[in-house]
Design a protein around this motif. Structure first.
Motif, short mmCIF file in Angstrom:
data_model
loop_
_atom_site.label_atom_id
_atom_site.label_comp_id
_atom_site.label_asym_id
_atom_site.label_seq_id
_atom_site.Cartn_x
_atom_site.Cartn_y
_atom_site.Cartn_z
N ASN A 1 21.99 58.87 60.00
CA ASN A 1 20.92 58.22 59.27
C ASN A 1 20.38 57.06 60.07
OD1 ASN A 1 21.53 60.03 57.33
ND2 ASN A 1 22.83 58.64 56.15
N ARG A 2 21.34 56.29 60.64
CA ARG A 2 20.86 55.12 61.37
C ARG A 2 20.08 55.51 62.61
NH1 ARG A 2 25.81 51.14 61.81
NH2 ARG A 2 26.85 52.68 60.52
N SER A 3 20.58 56.55 63.28
CA SER A 3 19.88 56.88 64.52
C SER A 3 18.53 57.50 64.22
CB SER A 3 20.73 57.83 65.36
OG SER A 3 20.91 59.04 64.68
N VAL A 4 18.42 58.17 63.10
CA VAL A 4 17.12 58.75 62.75
C VAL A 4 16.14 57.63 62.45
CG1 VAL A 4 15.91 60.12 61.04
CG2 VAL A 4 18.04 60.94 61.98
N GLN A 5 16.68 56.57 61.78
CA GLN A 5 15.78 55.45 61.47
C GLN A 5 15.48 54.63 62.73
OE1 GLN A 5 18.25 53.62 58.63
NE2 GLN A 5 18.11 55.34 57.22
N GLY A 6 16.21 54.92 63.80
CA GLY A 6 15.91 54.24 65.06
C GLY A 6 16.60 52.91 65.20
N SER A 7 17.64 52.64 64.39
CA SER A 7 18.33 51.36 64.58
C SER A 7 19.14 51.44 65.85
CB SER A 7 19.26 51.10 63.39
OG SER A 7 20.38 51.94 63.50
N SER A 8 19.20 50.31 66.58
CA SER A 8 19.94 50.36 67.84
C SER A 8 21.34 49.85 67.60
CB SER A 8 19.25 49.47 68.87
OG SER A 8 19.42 48.14 68.52
N THR A 9 22.29 50.72 67.78
CA THR A 9 23.68 50.31 67.60
C THR A 9 24.40 50.61 68.91
OG1 THR A 9 23.38 51.31 65.45
CG2 THR A 9 25.56 50.45 65.94
N SER A 10 25.33 49.78 69.26
CA SER A 10 25.98 49.96 70.55
C SER A 10 26.81 51.22 70.56
CB SER A 10 26.88 48.76 70.81
OG SER A 10 27.79 49.11 71.79
N SER A 11 26.75 51.93 71.70
CA SER A 11 27.45 53.21 71.77
C SER A 11 28.84 53.09 72.34
CB SER A 11 26.66 54.17 72.65
OG SER A 11 26.77 53.75 73.97
N SER A 12 29.30 51.89 72.61
CA SER A 12 30.63 51.79 73.19
C SER A 12 31.64 51.41 72.13
CB SER A 12 30.66 50.74 74.28
OG SER A 12 30.51 51.37 75.49
N GLY B 1 23.90 50.13 74.74
CA GLY B 1 25.19 50.47 74.19
C GLY B 1 26.38 49.97 74.97
N VAL B 2 26.24 48.95 75.79
CA VAL B 2 27.42 48.44 76.47
C VAL B 2 27.60 46.98 76.11
CG1 VAL B 2 28.36 47.89 78.71
CG2 VAL B 2 27.23 50.05 78.34
N PRO B 3 28.83 46.57 75.83
CA PRO B 3 29.04 45.19 75.41
C PRO B 3 28.53 44.23 76.47
CG PRO B 3 31.10 46.41 75.41
CD PRO B 3 30.05 47.32 75.97
N VAL B 4 27.63 43.34 76.09
CA VAL B 4 27.06 42.40 77.05
C VAL B 4 28.13 41.44 77.55
CG1 VAL B 4 25.57 40.40 77.14
CG2 VAL B 4 24.70 42.56 76.36
N SER B 5 29.16 41.25 76.74
CA SER B 5 30.17 40.28 77.17
C SER B 5 31.17 40.90 78.13
CB SER B 5 30.92 39.75 75.94
OG SER B 5 31.53 40.83 75.27
N SER B 6 30.98 42.18 78.53
CA SER B 6 31.93 42.72 79.50
C SER B 6 31.72 42.02 80.82
CB SER B 6 31.73 44.23 79.66
OG SER B 6 30.68 44.48 80.55
N ARG B 7 32.81 41.91 81.58
CA ARG B 7 32.76 41.17 82.84
C ARG B 7 31.72 41.77 83.78
NH1 ARG B 7 38.13 41.48 86.25
NH2 ARG B 7 37.68 43.67 85.99
N HIS C 1 29.39 59.16 81.60
CA HIS C 1 30.67 58.70 81.06
C HIS C 1 31.29 57.68 82.01
CE1 HIS C 1 34.88 58.74 79.94
NE2 HIS C 1 34.46 59.15 78.76
N LEU C 2 31.15 57.96 83.29
CA LEU C 2 31.65 57.03 84.31
C LEU C 2 30.93 55.69 84.18
CD1 LEU C 2 33.35 56.65 86.93
CD2 LEU C 2 31.31 57.33 88.19
N ARG C 3 29.62 55.75 83.98
CA ARG C 3 28.84 54.51 83.85
C ARG C 3 29.32 53.69 82.66
NH1 ARG C 3 22.93 54.35 81.45
NH2 ARG C 3 24.25 54.60 79.64
N ASP C 4 29.53 54.36 81.52
CA ASP C 4 29.98 53.63 80.34
C ASP C 4 31.35 53.00 80.57
OD1 ASP C 4 27.66 54.38 79.18
OD2 ASP C 4 28.49 56.01 77.98
N SER C 5 32.23 53.76 81.23
CA SER C 5 33.58 53.22 81.50
C SER C 5 33.50 52.02 82.43
CB SER C 5 34.47 54.29 82.14
OG SER C 5 34.54 55.42 81.33
N PHE C 6 32.62 52.09 83.42
CA PHE C 6 32.46 50.98 84.37
C PHE C 6 31.97 49.73 83.65
CE2 PHE C 6 29.27 48.83 87.21
CZ PHE C 6 30.19 48.14 87.98
N LEU C 7 30.96 49.90 82.82
CA LEU C 7 30.38 48.74 82.16
C LEU C 7 31.29 48.19 81.08
CD1 LEU C 7 26.79 50.11 82.13
CD2 LEU C 7 27.56 48.12 83.38
N ALA C 8 32.21 49.01 80.60
CA ALA C 8 33.16 48.52 79.59
C ALA C 8 34.45 48.03 80.25
CB ALA C 8 33.46 49.63 78.59
#
Length: 1595
Positions: free
Chosen positions: A153-164, A240-246, A1576-1583
């Motif tokens: 529902n949220r994604s259909v409404q276009g709300s941006s939620t972090s994917s990590s 979708g990646v935590p901004v506070s990640s190092r 997937h590698l990108r998400d793991s790197f950024l997290a």
């Protein structure tokens, strides 16, 4: 690179306060809430382990160190520290945060406690409230994961939620999830095909090994794509990646830094089609130009004719040896600096005679002497034995053999030793003279023989100690003729590239040079000379061995080893012997100053000449000044300091004559560095920080002539205000480079020309290799050496200047015997020439301020710096390599590195491309302890330097990139370029055989449904075995005949009705390991009218990574039931599973191990063939989970097409080594045998890991003609069996039975792997024609398949540059930047393909690049979406061309780029064959600089660059290219990869790498088809989940 360093500089890990300040500044425009700090975050910060020093002081086992090297390099030079400090002070104003690389602590310090570092929390530490927010978010995330609908529902409404999904790290710290900065850094979006729904999530894999055959789950969110949105934009935003990640914090810092403008604002241009699309630096209109008149050659004073000068140097020796036998000639010192032996002229003469006689008469027989006059011999004597060397040298001269003095080899692999060997070989040397002590010290083999040095010819060693020499008979006299042009000796010289050349000096030149030196230095008989130089070459040989014999002088030789233990020894020798002349380098002045307090009563009043032989070094002026100011009180006269300039080719170029007491000292030149870089002399008037003070080196030598010519091109005379190469014409220079006629002509026989091109005179000049000019009063000034010249963007820089700037960055208090000397000294060595400049550490003044941050206790660079240039991307790039002190911390190192960059940028206006720090004492050394530059450069380029810190600055330095491409709107003259159809071009389309024209009398045709076919086969051929399943041992564990399969399917169908209470049309998840059980369950579902969904079972050892994917498919497919085995059923409900997913909400789980023997009353028959047969779910490489719907008619058409293409019949057998869960792999495993009736031998790929021989042995055992595998299987066999072909032969394995070996893939064919496989196994009968590949996509699982008939797959070479512009340009094999592409098999019967421009949806012409569209009866009928909004992707399956198609065919879009090319071959239909070439998936491409890149092309380049790169993957992040490489070698090599990766991507792809991540093997996730999951590698790197060995952020 001039980013300043402030208190908030987060190079390693910044302070909490600095971090918060930086973060709030960065996020303030985008983040509504404010962050406040409190003690909690600080507490976390304090718990982070402090970085440890990167290198222990013990010598590293990875590096060879020379004996006695501990203090070799402590003493060198410095430049005007003032300038550097002022330059750095300027930068203090701009506080720019540079991201410091992340390093795993275990990389360089191996200790059990620190083997694994917990993730760094400092950059991500936040306040308590923030942690609470994170906990709440994480709980919400968990809850939402259990309920896919809420996500939808949220994604259909276009709300941006972090994917990590937040992950709890090893030490309990929770990484936060917060809003993304996607909009801030989003790249220009790539408008391509809209994509299927993305079902993605991030899960960290706990195992460090690559999970084999595991599709890593995408992420926890289901993303619905709206019309017009695109997948690729996700690739370069922070979505979708935590901004506070190092990592993201550091990347944000990097982006902020890179926003600063580059130094040269070059005019950008870009020509699309030209070969040379590289930016050509335009000359700066304001650059200084020479304005003087053309110079004329300058003459020295005439060489005086003195009546008693001997006709040859040997005659002088004969004269003094006979008449003044008792006079001392040479004194050697022991290790404490005390005289140990004095050689008299009589002894020298008699021993030289004995040696000459022995060489000519005693080494061979009378008829076959070993040596003849004119032969060359090597002289191998240590630097502390001048006496033996002198006897050997003069012995050779008397015997008329040509001595070649070389250094004593210490090990088999000395730096530059191979090149010395090459010189010995080219000189034809078979004999080496040495002393007994030296011979004993040479490295030996186990049986006592001297080792064969690398690259050396076989040598016979002759000991020249007196006791081994024969006394000549009374009547034997040596032949001493007047000096002529015959060779006297050969002096070796190392070039800039590291090659060693022999400069041949004639007897006449040797004599004339002695005469010129005697006149210039005013030598007289009996004078004492103290020589601290190497007596085997250069000025040490000329003054200490030749001129002293000529003038009957007494030389006291002070070896380098004595200077290290007793730095004042040469001053003491001058005092003791009342020496008139001393020969020193700046280094020796410095050492004497350091130790002068130890002996205050020395007197230097006897010195009339202190010859400073590296006075040509621009920074020597300060050494001379400091020495004079200190020793003037000890009697040193200012006029006694005589700098000189020398080179191996021209010998002594110029020397300052001893001055008259009281006469004014010569002036200095204060030159503008900027002018120098353009080769122009300008007195510095503007910025005193970028001035160079140079002292003169006196006048031209007596009897000589000098001119200055342009350093490159023809030898054109310079103007008077122009810097050029000094050329000398006299009888006193070298004659040739031995054996190198071509190079000799360009160096020793130069006729200068005027600007008109006409020669000036006919006297040949010798190029000296020194750069300089002739100033007022004919004084010669030297500003550098040709060998140290760095040409960057058309400007000249001197390596020595850059070295000195780097060394002046930190204040160094050199410690001597535990006492501070109050002197500032900085060392440098270049090609065995140490340079030195020292300053008294005066009280800081207005002119000499010492900023607080420059008074550093830790001294960074221990002792030595090497500067050289490497050629990267059409220009030279400066590389600085320094040795780091063992006790320097990471923080110190980085502070120093960033300051060096600033200082060089300010003073020299040039960027440093790479700055590397290596552990102390590990750089290759020259014999006298200097840095071997060419060897260092070679190690750098081949990735063997092993730095412990590295900083690349390609963004700053590389200013010649082409302008980013702007896409042309609309169809203009560039229509051919963007791929619209142009009049007269054949439309790029191709088709398989027409199904309607194929005659087949097949009973199968009358059945519309696969379930009916199975029932018919169960009645017609009940005992015909359809399937055989093998285990790792190759034994059959299970078979299924037609009847057995039918009955098993009936029971499963009955259970589905009884236990599952399912209705027709319900979806059922099949969760089975690869086997016959899976097949039976599939047909059971068809019998019951249910829709099967095959899913790979979770990995028991890695549930956290694999179970979420299962859960997601179960949720997304809305499965009403799960069919599985008892083992897997227990696993799904286990406690371990509960930790990964919610196990309470599984749908009904039925295990099919023990089924009741119950028949179904009647089997379900679908009302129409368009009804859904099964769902095919797959995770794409971009991390998207997509399910497609396959109808019964599509299944039938697919099986029929494969049957016709491969000629499959009941009597045939095929072997399948594939995963059976999706795509063509599933169809081959489960569907085709039932349709065609052939027997399938099933080999689960996992079994192959336990027995690599299994697949090939099976093929051989059953004599199988057609086999199918995946790239993973092929790679496993290629790597695992590569060295076991002989074992295969002995096992009797023969592959000549194979007709087709087909790789099932959904990607561009991997030609290299296929060719390796074919070549490897051709010895056991595999035909190279057998190996081919398939091509399928999500919309149509089988578009191409080679099959049994038709022409072999064709290959073409295409231009990579054109591909980036979405064009195809065919080139010849071997063309630069070419890419080999292969056809992906033949198009299946009934399939039509057209190539379309993805933007205009119009067809393109033959050999034009576009998206592949397909029309076939077995195309899937649509995506199975979790919400009913199928219109979003409707155009993927039912779309029409915008023009050019009267039939209005409905096409499906594959999402792959490719092209069709009509070949000369004939297809089965008799027409010319149209080949389809797949280039790559659209949603994987990276759009950078307006060009389209395929990741595999960049990865292929990177993988080739170093032997230790096991695997590589690239992705983009906020416009930065990130390269992840797996290191399969030692962790010491991790940092070697950074420059190599950066270089190759720049050279081959015109891209600057933003971040290089070095990880352990197995970290890059690879799915069951062998494809990398880059997203997937990108998400793991950024997290922060990769645990990298090293992360380098390129500046």
């Amino acid at each position: 690179m001039s980013a300043g360093q402030g208190e908030s500089c987060p190079w390693w890990d910044i302070t909490q306060k600095g971090y918060e300040k930086k973060r709030s500044k960065l996020l303030s425009p985008y983040s509504p809430q404010t962050q406040e700090t409190d003690s909690t975050g600080q507490k976390d910060r304090n718990q982070t382990p402090a970085p440890t020093p990167t290198q222990t002081s013990a010598p590293s086992k990875y590096h060879r160190t020379r004996s006695g090297g501990a203090r070799d390099e402590r003493y060198r030079s410095d430049i005007h520290t003032e300038a550097v400090q002022a330059a750095l002070a300027k930068h203090k104003e701009q506080k720019m945060a540079l991201p410091m690389p992340t390093k795993r602590r275990s990389t360089f310090v191996q200790s059990p406690a620190d083997a694994c570092t917990p993730p760094d929390t400092s950059s991500a530490s936040e306040d308590e409230g923030s942690l609470r927010r994170q906990a709440a978010l994480s709980a919400a995330l968990q809850q939402s994961l259990q309920n896919a609908e809420s996500w939808i529902n949220r994604s259909v409404q276009g709300s941006s939620t972090s994917s990590s999904a937040s992950s709890t790290l090893s030490h309990g710290e929770v990484k936060g999830t917060s809003g993304s900065l996607a909009d801030v850094f989003a790249n220009t979006r790539i408008e391509n095909v809209s994509a299927p729904p993305d079902v993605t999530a991030t899960t960290s894999s706990s195992s460090s090994l690559r999970p084999v055959n595991i599709d890593l789950p995408p992420s926890g969110i289901v993303k619905g794509m709206h019309k017009g949105s695109n997948r690729s934009s996700l690739m370069d935003t922070a979505d979708g990646v935590p901004v506070s990640s190092r990592v993201s914090t550091k990347i944000q810092q990097l982006l902020s830094t890179l926003k600063r403008p580059k130094r040269p604002p070059l005019k950008e241009f870009f020509v699309d089609d030209s070969e040379e699309i590289v930016e050509v630096p335009q000359p700066d209109p304001n650059q200084p130009k020479p304005e003087g008149r053309q110079m004329m050659p300058v003459k020295g004073e005439p060489l005086g004719v003195i009546c008693n000068w001997p006709p040859a140097l040997e005659s002088a020796l004969q004269r003094w040896g006979s008449t003044q036998a008792k006079c001392p000639c040479l004194t050697g010192l022991d290790m404490s600096g005390k005289p140990v032996y004095t050689l008299t002229y009589g002894k020298l003469w008699s021993r030289s005679l004995k040696l000459a006689y022995t060489l000519l008469n005693k080494l061979g027989t009378k008829n076959e002497p070993v040596l003849k006059p004119g032969d060359r011999v090597a002289l191998v004597y240590p630097n502390n034995d001048p006496v033996m060397f002198m006897v050997a040298f003069y012995g050779c001269l008397l015997a008329e053999v040509i001595p070649v003095p070389i250094e004593v080899p210490l090990t088999r692999k000395d730096a530059g030793g191979q090149q010395i060997g090459f010189l010995l070989g080219s000189c034809g040397i078979a004999l080496a003279l040495t002393s007994e002590i030296c011979l004993k010290g040479l490295p030996k083999t186990q049986n006592g023989e001297i080792v064969q040095f690398k690259g050396w010819p076989r040598l016979k060693w002759v000991v020249t100690d007196s006791k081994y020499l024969s006394k000549p008979p009374k009547d034997w006299q040596p032949h001493i003729s007047p000096a002529g042009t015959e060779p006297a000796y050969i002096e070796y010289k190392t070039s800039k590239e590291g090659s060693v050349m022999g400069v041949t000096v004639s007897r006449l030149a040797m004599l004339s040079h002695c005469q010129a030196l005697s006149q210039a230095c005013n030598y007289s008989e009996g004078e004492a000379v103290v020589n601290v130089l190497d007596f085997k070459k250069d000025a040490g040989l000329w003054h200490g061995m030749f001129a002293n014999v000529m003038n009957k002088m007494h030389t006291i030789s002070v070896p380098y080893s004595v200077m290290k233990t007793c730095p004042l020894s040469w001053v003491q020798r001058v005092h003791a012997h009342k020496a008139k002349v001393a020969l020193v380098k700046c280094r020796d002045l410095h050492w004497a100053m350091m130790a002068h307090r130890d002996q205050r009563d020395v007197s230097l009043s006897s010195l009339r000449m202190l010859i400073v032989t590296d006075g040509a070094n621009p920074w020597s002026v300060s050494s001379c000044d400091a020495f004079l100011s200190l020793f003037q009180s000890h009697g040193l006269k200012p006029e006694a300091i005589c700098p000189c300039a020398t080179s191996a080719e021209a010998m002594t170029v110029a020397i300052r004559r001893p001055g008259v007491p009281g006469a004014p000292l010569p002036g200095r030149a204060i030159l503008s560095m900027n002018g120098l870089s353009y080769g122009v002399i300008r007195v510095n008037t503007e910025d005193k920080n970028s001035a160079l003070t140079v002292q003169d080196v006196g006048h031209v030598m007596p009897g000589g002539m000098m001119c200055i010519v342009k350093p490159d091109g023809p030898p054109q005379l310079c103007k008077t205000d122009e810097i050029g190469e000094i050329c000398v014409s006299s009888r006193t220079g070298g004659m040739t480079y031995f054996g190198l006629a071509g190079v000799t002509k360009n160096t020793f026989e130069v006729i200068p020309v005027a600007s008109s091109g006409s020669p000036v005179g006919d006297v040949p000049f010798i190029r000296s290799g020194l750069l300089g000019f002739v100033g007022p009063g004919s004084l010669v000034f030297v500003v550098g050496k040709m060998d140290g010249l760095l040409m960057v963007s058309g400007r000249r820089h001197n390596a020595d200047d850059i070295v000195a700037t780097g060394l002046a960055v930190e204040s160094i208090k050199t410690v001597y015997r535990g006492r501070h000397t109050g002197l500032l000294a900085v060392p440098q060595t270049c090609q065995a020439r140490p340079y030195l400049r020292t300053f008294p550490l005066s009280v800081p003044s207005a002119r000499n301020p010492l900023p607080p941050d420059l008074r550093v206790a830790h001294v960074l660079t221990s002792f030595r710096i090497a500067v050289f240039s490497v050629s990267v991307f059409y220009d030279e790039r400066i590389v600085v390599v320094a040795e780091q002190r063992p006790d320097a911390s990471e923080e110190d190192s980085f502070q120093w590195m960033s300051r060096v960059l600033q200082a060089i940028d300010s003073i020299h206006q040039v960027g440093v491309y790479c700055l590397a720090l290596v552990p102390a004492n590990t750089l290759p050394k020259t014999p006298l302890g200097g840095i071997h530059i060419s060897q260092t450069k070679q190690l750098f380029l081949e990735g063997s330097l092993h730095p412990c810190n590295i900083l690349m600055c390609p963004h700053t330095c590389v200013t010649n990139l082409p302008k980013p491409r702007q896409k042309q709107p609309g169809v203009g003259p560039a229509s051919v370029m963007v791929g619209n159809l142009v009049a007269g071009k054949r439309i790029a389309q191709a088709a398989g055989r027409d199904l309607g024209q194929i005659e087949e009398n097949d009973l199968v045709r009358k059945h519309q449904f696969l379930a009916e076919i199975l029932q018919w086969r169960a009645q017609a051929t009940p005992d015909h075995v359809l399937f055989m399943l093998l285990n790792a041992k190759g034994t059959t564990v299970c078979t299924a005949s037609c009847l057995q399969l039918h009955k098993r399917a009936e029971r499963i169908a009955s259970v589905l009705g009884d236990k599952g209470h399912l209705n027709a049309g319900d979806n059922v998840v099949l969760l089975y390991p690869p086997g016959i059980e899976l097949i039976a369950a599939f047909y059971g579902c068809l019998y019951a009218g249910c829709v099967p969904v095959t899913v790979r079972p979770p990995h028991a050892q890695n549930l956290t990574a694999t179970l979420p994917t299962v859960r997601m498919i179960v949720d997304v497919s809305k499965a009403a039931c799960i069919l599985t085995t008892q083992t897997l059923m227990r696993l799904l409900k286990s406690r371990e599973a509960a930790a990964a997913v919610d196990v309470k909400t599984w749908p009904t789980i039925i295990d099919t191990d023990d089924l009741p023997r119950k028949r179904l009353p009647q089997l379900y028959k679908p009302p129409t063939p368009e009804m859904l047969a099964y769902l095919d779910f797959s995770v794409s490489t971009t991390g998207m989970l997509t399910g497609v719907k396959m109808s019964h008619s599509a299944v039938n058409a697919l099986c029929r097409a494969i049957k016709l293409q491969c000629e499959l019949y009941s009597s045939r057998q095929i072997a399948i080594c594939l995963d059976p869960y999706c795509g063509l792999g599933f169809a081959l495993w489960c569907l085709c045998s039932v349709y065609s009736g052939h027997q399938s031998v099933l080999i689960p790929p996992l079994e192959l890991e336990n027995n690599l021989f299994l697949w090939l042995a099976t093929v051989n055992q059953y004599k199988i003609r057609d086999t199918f595998c995946s790239y993973s299987v092929m790679e496993l066999c290629t790597k695992g069996l590569g060295n076991q072909v002989e074992v295969l032969k002995t096992r009797g394995i023969n592959l000549s039975c194979i007709r087709t070996c087909v790789v099932v893939a959904e990607e561009r064919p991997r030609i290299t792997l296929q060719q390796s496989f074919s070549k490897l196994f051709k010895d056991i009968g595999l035909s190279p024609r057998a190996v081919s590949t398939t091509f399928g996509s999500r919309v149509n699982v089988a578009i191409c398949l080679q099959g049994t008939s038709g022409p072999d797959p064709t290959t073409v070479y295409v231009d990579l540059k054109s591909l980036r512009h979405d064009r195809v340009r065919l080139v010849e094999r071997g063309a630069p930047q070419s890419l080999l592409l292969s056809e992906s098999g033949k198009i299946l019967p009934g399939v039509k393909v057209v190539i379309v421009n993805p933007e205009t949806k119009g067809p393109v012409g033959d050999s034009h690049l576009g998206e592949i569209w397909v029309n076939s009866p077995h195309t899937a009928s649509g995506y199975y979406t979790i919400y009913d909004s199928e219109t979003l992707q409707a155009d993927h399956f039912n779309t029409r061309l915008s023009f050019g198609d009267a039939a209005q065919t409905l096409w499906a879009r594959t999402g792959y780029l490719g092209f069709v090319r009509r070949t000369e071959l004939t297809a089965a239909t008799g027409e010319r064959h149209d080949a389809l070439y797949v280039v790559g998936a659209l949603d994987e491409t990276l759009e950078l600089r307006g060009l389209r890149y395929h990741p595999i092309d960049i990865e292929t380049s990177v993988s080739r660059v170093h032997r230790s790169i096991a695997e590589c993957a690239v992705f983009t992040w906020t416009n930065l290219l990130v390269v992840v490489v797996e290191l399969c070698g030692s962790e010491q090599e991790a940092l070697d990869l950074v420059p190599l990766v950066t270089n190759v991507v720049l050279e081959e792809h015109y891209l600057i790498v933003g971040v290089v991540v070095v990880v352990d093997p197995g970290v890059i996730p690879i799915n069951s088809r062998g494809e990398k999951q880059r997203m997937h590698l990108r998400d793991s790197f950024l997290a922060d989940q990769l645990d990298p060995i090293y992360v380098a952020y390129n500046m």
